[in-house]
Design a protein around this motif. Structure first.
Motif, PDB file in Angstrom:
ATOM      1  N   THR A 235       0.873  -1.167   0.000  1.00  0.00           N
ATOM      2  CA  THR A 235       0.000   0.000   0.000  1.00  0.00           C
ATOM      3  C   THR A 235       0.912   1.220   0.000  1.00  0.00           C
ATOM      4  OG1 THR A 235      -1.648  -1.186   1.318  1.00  0.00           O
ATOM      5  CG2 THR A 235      -1.863   1.217   1.168  1.00  0.00           C
ATOM      6  N   VAL A 236       0.880   1.954  -1.098  1.00  0.00           N
ATOM      7  CA  VAL A 236       1.835   3.039  -1.301  1.00  0.00           C
ATOM      8  C   VAL A 236       1.114   4.382  -1.142  1.00  0.00           C
ATOM      9  CG1 VAL A 236       3.565   4.046  -2.824  1.00  0.00           C
ATOM     10  CG2 VAL A 236       3.112   1.581  -2.910  1.00  0.00           C
ATOM     11  N   TYR A 237       1.671   5.222  -0.287  1.00  0.00           N
ATOM     12  CA  TYR A 237       1.177   6.580  -0.090  1.00  0.00           C
ATOM     13  C   TYR A 237       2.254   7.555  -0.581  1.00  0.00           C
ATOM     14  CZ  TYR A 237      -1.966   4.383   3.355  1.00  0.00           C
ATOM     15  OH  TYR A 237      -2.894   3.593   3.993  1.00  0.00           O
ATOM     16  N   VAL A 238       1.848   8.567  -1.324  1.00  0.00           N
ATOM     17  CA  VAL A 238       2.745   9.679  -1.672  1.00  0.00           C
ATOM     18  C   VAL A 238       2.082  10.942  -1.145  1.00  0.00           C
ATOM     19  CG1 VAL A 238       4.103  10.807  -3.451  1.00  0.00           C
ATOM     20  CG2 VAL A 238       3.287   8.467  -3.823  1.00  0.00           C
ATOM     21  N   VAL A 239       2.735  11.628  -0.206  1.00  0.00           N
ATOM     22  CA  VAL A 239       2.094  12.752   0.472  1.00  0.00           C
ATOM     23  C   VAL A 239       2.875  14.037   0.245  1.00  0.00           C
ATOM     24  CG1 VAL A 239       3.286  12.191   2.640  1.00  0.00           C
ATOM     25  CG2 VAL A 239       1.244  13.645   2.684  1.00  0.00           C
ATOM     26  N   ASP A 240       2.142  15.096  -0.054  1.00  0.00           N
ATOM     27  CA  ASP A 240       2.728  16.439  -0.081  1.00  0.00           C
ATOM     28  C   ASP A 240       2.760  16.965   1.352  1.00  0.00           C
ATOM     29  OD1 ASP A 240       2.720  16.263  -2.848  1.00  0.00           O
ATOM     30  OD2 ASP A 240       0.812  17.330  -3.055  1.00  0.00           O
ATOM     31  N   LEU A 241       3.937  17.289   1.850  1.00  0.00           N
ATOM     32  CA  LEU A 241       4.054  17.887   3.177  1.00  0.00           C
ATOM     33  C   LEU A 241       3.803  19.400   3.099  1.00  0.00           C
ATOM     34  CD1 LEU A 241       7.068  15.891   4.663  1.00  0.00           C
ATOM     35  CD2 LEU A 241       4.623  15.573   5.082  1.00  0.00           C
ATOM     36  N   PRO A 242       3.665  20.099   4.216  1.00  0.00           N
ATOM     37  CA  PRO A 242       3.444  21.555   4.157  1.00  0.00           C
ATOM     38  C   PRO A 242       4.495  22.258   3.307  1.00  0.00           C
ATOM     39  CG  PRO A 242       3.075  20.762   6.380  1.00  0.00           C
ATOM     40  CD  PRO A 242       3.601  19.587   5.598  1.00  0.00           C
ATOM     41  N   GLY A 243       4.016  23.157   2.449  1.00  0.00           N
ATOM     42  CA  GLY A 243       4.907  23.850   1.527  1.00  0.00           C
ATOM     43  C   GLY A 243       5.078  23.136   0.208  1.00  0.00           C
ATOM     44  N   GLN A 244       4.397  22.004   0.029  1.00  0.00           N
ATOM     45  CA  GLN A 244       4.522  21.223  -1.195  1.00  0.00           C
ATOM     46  C   GLN A 244       3.154  21.017  -1.839  1.00  0.00           C
ATOM     47  OE1 GLN A 244       6.392  17.583   0.375  1.00  0.00           O
ATOM     48  NE2 GLN A 244       8.193  18.093  -0.836  1.00  0.00           N
ATOM     49  N   GLY A 245       3.165  20.934  -3.154  1.00  0.00           N
ATOM     50  CA  GLY A 245       2.026  20.452  -3.917  1.00  0.00           C
ATOM     51  C   GLY A 245       0.711  21.083  -3.543  1.00  0.00           C
ATOM     52  N   TYR A 246      -0.267  20.217  -3.232  1.00  0.00           N
ATOM     53  CA  TYR A 246      -1.648  20.654  -3.032  1.00  0.00           C
ATOM     54  C   TYR A 246      -2.095  20.506  -1.578  1.00  0.00           C
ATOM     55  CZ  TYR A 246      -1.322  20.636  -8.021  1.00  0.00           C
ATOM     56  OH  TYR A 246      -0.907  20.900  -9.301  1.00  0.00           O
ATOM     57  N   THR A 247      -1.130  20.353  -0.665  1.00  0.00           N
ATOM     58  CA  THR A 247      -1.444  20.360   0.760  1.00  0.00           C
ATOM     59  C   THR A 247      -1.680  21.793   1.219  1.00  0.00           C
ATOM     60  OG1 THR A 247      -0.366  18.293   1.383  1.00  0.00           O
ATOM     61  CG2 THR A 247      -0.391  20.037   3.041  1.00  0.00           C
ATOM     62  N   GLU A 248      -2.710  21.988   2.034  1.00  0.00           N
ATOM     63  CA  GLU A 248      -3.070  23.316   2.530  1.00  0.00           C
ATOM     64  C   GLU A 248      -2.696  23.423   4.005  1.00  0.00           C
ATOM     65  OE1 GLU A 248      -7.193  24.047   1.762  1.00  0.00           O
ATOM     66  OE2 GLU A 248      -7.083  23.215  -0.266  1.00  0.00           O
ATOM     67  N   LEU A 249      -1.746  24.287   4.317  1.00  0.00           N
ATOM     68  CA  LEU A 249      -1.303  24.477   5.696  1.00  0.00           C
ATOM     69  C   LEU A 249      -2.367  25.226   6.493  1.00  0.00           C
ATOM     70  CD1 LEU A 249       1.096  24.147   7.688  1.00  0.00           C
ATOM     71  CD2 LEU A 249       1.847  26.419   6.957  1.00  0.00           C
ATOM     72  N   ARG A 250      -2.634  24.737   7.704  1.00  0.00           N
ATOM     73  CA  ARG A 250      -3.627  25.389   8.558  1.00  0.00           C
ATOM     74  C   ARG A 250      -3.020  25.971   9.832  1.00  0.00           C
ATOM     75  NH1 ARG A 250      -8.402  20.844   7.724  1.00  0.00           N
ATOM     76  NH2 ARG A 250      -9.201  21.717   5.761  1.00  0.00           N
ATOM     77  N   ASP A 251      -1.799  25.570  10.158  1.00  0.00           N
ATOM     78  CA  ASP A 251      -1.121  26.064  11.348  1.00  0.00           C
ATOM     79  C   ASP A 251      -0.314  27.306  10.977  1.00  0.00           C
ATOM     80  OD1 ASP A 251       0.303  26.563  13.618  1.00  0.00           O
ATOM     81  OD2 ASP A 251       1.316  24.621  13.712  1.00  0.00           O
ATOM     82  N   ALA A 252      -0.794  28.475  11.387  1.00  0.00           N
ATOM     83  CA  ALA A 252      -0.128  29.732  11.031  1.00  0.00           C
ATOM     84  C   ALA A 252       1.244  29.857  11.660  1.00  0.00           C
ATOM     85  CB  ALA A 252      -0.998  30.919  11.447  1.00  0.00           C
ATOM     86  N   ASP A 253       1.541  29.064  12.694  1.00  0.00           N
ATOM     87  CA  ASP A 253       2.824  29.147  13.382  1.00  0.00           C
ATOM     88  C   ASP A 253       3.792  28.048  12.940  1.00  0.00           C
ATOM     89  OD1 ASP A 253       1.972  31.350  14.951  1.00  0.00           O
ATOM     90  OD2 ASP A 253       0.952  29.983  16.342  1.00  0.00           O
ATOM     91  N   PHE A 254       3.483  27.359  11.874  1.00  0.00           N
ATOM     92  CA  PHE A 254       4.345  26.280  11.407  1.00  0.00           C
ATOM     93  C   PHE A 254       5.736  26.829  11.102  1.00  0.00           C
ATOM     94  CE2 PHE A 254       5.932  23.156   8.312  1.00  0.00           C
ATOM     95  CZ  PHE A 254       5.637  21.970   8.977  1.00  0.00           C
ATOM     96  N   ALA A 255       6.784  26.159  11.615  1.00  0.00           N
ATOM     97  CA  ALA A 255       8.120  26.755  11.649  1.00  0.00           C
ATOM     98  C   ALA A 255       8.992  26.429  10.447  1.00  0.00           C
ATOM     99  CB  ALA A 255       8.846  26.304  12.916  1.00  0.00           C
ATOM    100  N   TYR A 256       8.650  25.436   9.647  1.00  0.00           N
ATOM    101  CA  TYR A 256       9.486  25.001   8.521  1.00  0.00           C
ATOM    102  C   TYR A 256      10.923  24.699   8.961  1.00  0.00           C
ATOM    103  CZ  TYR A 256       5.757  26.131   5.251  1.00  0.00           C
ATOM    104  OH  TYR A 256       4.563  26.164   4.565  1.00  0.00           O
ATOM    105  N   ASP A 257      11.039  23.946  10.052  1.00  0.00           N
ATOM    106  CA  ASP A 257      12.328  23.421  10.469  1.00  0.00           C
ATOM    107  C   ASP A 257      12.176  21.913  10.661  1.00  0.00           C
ATOM    108  OD1 ASP A 257      10.910  23.239  12.843  1.00  0.00           O
ATOM    109  OD2 ASP A 257      12.041  24.810  13.861  1.00  0.00           O
TER     110      ASP A 257
END
Length: 454
Positions: A235-257
């Motif tokens: 079972t293969v999953y390919v996921v866009d993480l925050p800052g990628q593709g079509y994922t929508e970030l909802r945490d305004a304080d996300f640090a990108y570290d």
């Protein structure tokens, strides 16, 4: 030499340099690339990174440089009197400020910070660009302040750097390119709803789970060949993480570290109900997968690292420059255009025929999203690989390390360092493969992954 003669000499230097630069831009707009062999070499020598040397870019720059040269000449010969004199006075001050603003950054490059000392650009910056900026800033300032005394001169000294800093800040943080909405993925998309983000992912097959993380500015599309092949057994999953593709970030304080990316991976695994999985990442996301595995060893059964970050090394010049405040924002806002990025895609491939226009457009599409563009310079500033390299000897999961021998982003020599430091690795260097290894050499990558994950 009298003051007047010296000022006249300063005016001639500034006018001559700006006029010559304008002429070069007109010459390159014809398609010529002298003194470089091609557009890419010319861009790397002049700018230090790849930008398209197209007529649409070169001609406006040539016009601006010509107008600046003319303004400096008029300011010296006619003074500040009248509307024209006042306007040319401001332009001359602008020339001085623009040249002065480059000096700290160019000095840092000359000292080896953020610049590869083995490149043509490094030596041109050291012996040509940096001295020219210093000379132009002084000479243009001398012309602009000729005849000024007292309060007028003091106001100019204070106003120029203040206005320049304000303009840079407004452009870096206030300007946003005008793009349309992101193109639909054209794939069988799924979404996982969490408080952190609405994760976009692809899923195929049945069997033991494998989660694939796209690299850097890429998205789930980059793993399409492996998604199809591995789904026969997994079972293969390919996921866009925050800052990628079509994922929508909802945490305004996300640090990108790294801690934030660890949290994002864990949030996705929880959302789709995976307690333990094999985890694969490419480039930046290889480092994210490594970090998550080191901090959550019970949740990662196997690691696959493709041309991976994770070693405490400086990135290439074009990425290192994104770490500088204002410079990173300006580079992404002004330089990450569709034309520039689509033109750069073939450089990631050794099999150029696989870097089709459709592939280039697919890789560009999600970068119309402002959050994805913002994440580029924030990740470059926030990712600290000093967290991962010291822990490599204690990273116990079986690890498959794959690298292309023609990687133009992360040197292939880094594969041997991973192999030397990791206790349970299987390392392969693939001949004739570039950095976009999943798309450039899909058969070789898929075959090795299927065997390793079996």
């Amino acid at each position: 030499m009298s003051t007047d003669r010296f000022t006249r000499a300063c005016a001639r230097v500034v006018t001559g340099v700006l006029a010559a630069d304008s002429a070069f831009h007109v010459y390159w707009a014809t398609g010529a690339t002298w003194p470089a062999a091609d557009d890419r070499a010319l861009s790397l020598a002049v700018m230090g990174f790849e930008v398209p040397f197209t007529t649409r870019i070169l001609v406006p720059l040539a016009v601006v440089l010509a107008l600046a040269a003319t303004s400096v000449h008029i300011r010296h010969t006619r003074g500040r009197a009248g509307f024209v004199g006042g306007l040319t006075h401001l332009v001359t001050l602008g020339v001085a400020a623009a040249a002065a603003a480059q000096i700290p950054l160019r000095a840092a490059w000359a000292l080896g910070f953020g610049a590869d000392t083995g490149t043509v650009f490094y030596w041109l910056n050291l012996f040509v660009y940096l001295p020219l900026c210093a000379a132009l800033s002084y000479d243009a300032y001398r012309v602009a302040t000729d005849g000024m005394t007292g309060k007028a001169l003091a106001r100019t000294v204070i106003a120029v750097p203040a206005v320049l800093t304000l303009l840079l800040a407004v452009t870096a943080h206030g300007y946003r390119p005008s793009f349309g909405p992101p193109a639909p993925s054209g794939l069988d998309s799924h979404y996982a709803e969490t408080d952190l983000a609405r994760f976009h992912y692809l899923r195929e097959g049945s069997g033991p789970p494998v989660v694939l993380l796209p690299g850097g500015t890429a998205w789930a599309f980059a793993w399409q060949p492996q998604l199809e092949a591995l789904s026969a057994d997994h079972t293969v999953y390919v996921v866009d993480l925050p800052g990628q593709g079509y994922t929508e970030l909802r945490d305004a304080d996300f640090a990108y570290d790294l801690p934030a990316m660890d949290t994002a991976i864990g949030a996705f695994l929880d959302a789709v109900g995976l307690r333990t999985t094999a985890l694969a990442g490419h480039s930046w996301s290889g480092g994210w997968a490594l970090s998550y595995a080191q901090n959550n060893p019970e949740r990662v059964s196997r690691l696959v690292l493709l041309s991976s970050s994770g070693l405490d090394e400086r990135d290439s010049f074009s990425w290192e420059m994104l770490k500088y405040p204002l410079v990173g924002e300006l580079t992404v806002n002004l330089g990450y255009t569709r034309e520039a990025l689509v033109a750069s895609v073939p450089d990631l491939f050794e099999h150029k025929e696989r870097a089709t226009p459709a592939v280039a457009e697919a890789m560009w599409a999600p970068l119309v999203v402002e959050e994805n563009r913002r994440s580029v310079y924030l990740l470059e500033r926030g990712l600290d690989w000093g967290r991962t390299e010291p822990r490599l000897p204690a990273t116990a999961q079986p690890a498959l390390i794959l690298w292309g021998d023609a990687d133009s982003v992360l040197p292939v020599e880094q594969a041997a360092r991973f192999a030397a430091l990791m206790p349970n690795d299987e390392t392969h260097v693939l001949p004739g493969c570039g950095h976009a290894i999943t798309l450039d050499c899909p058969g070789e990558v898929t075959g090795l992954m299927r065997t390793f994950l079996a």
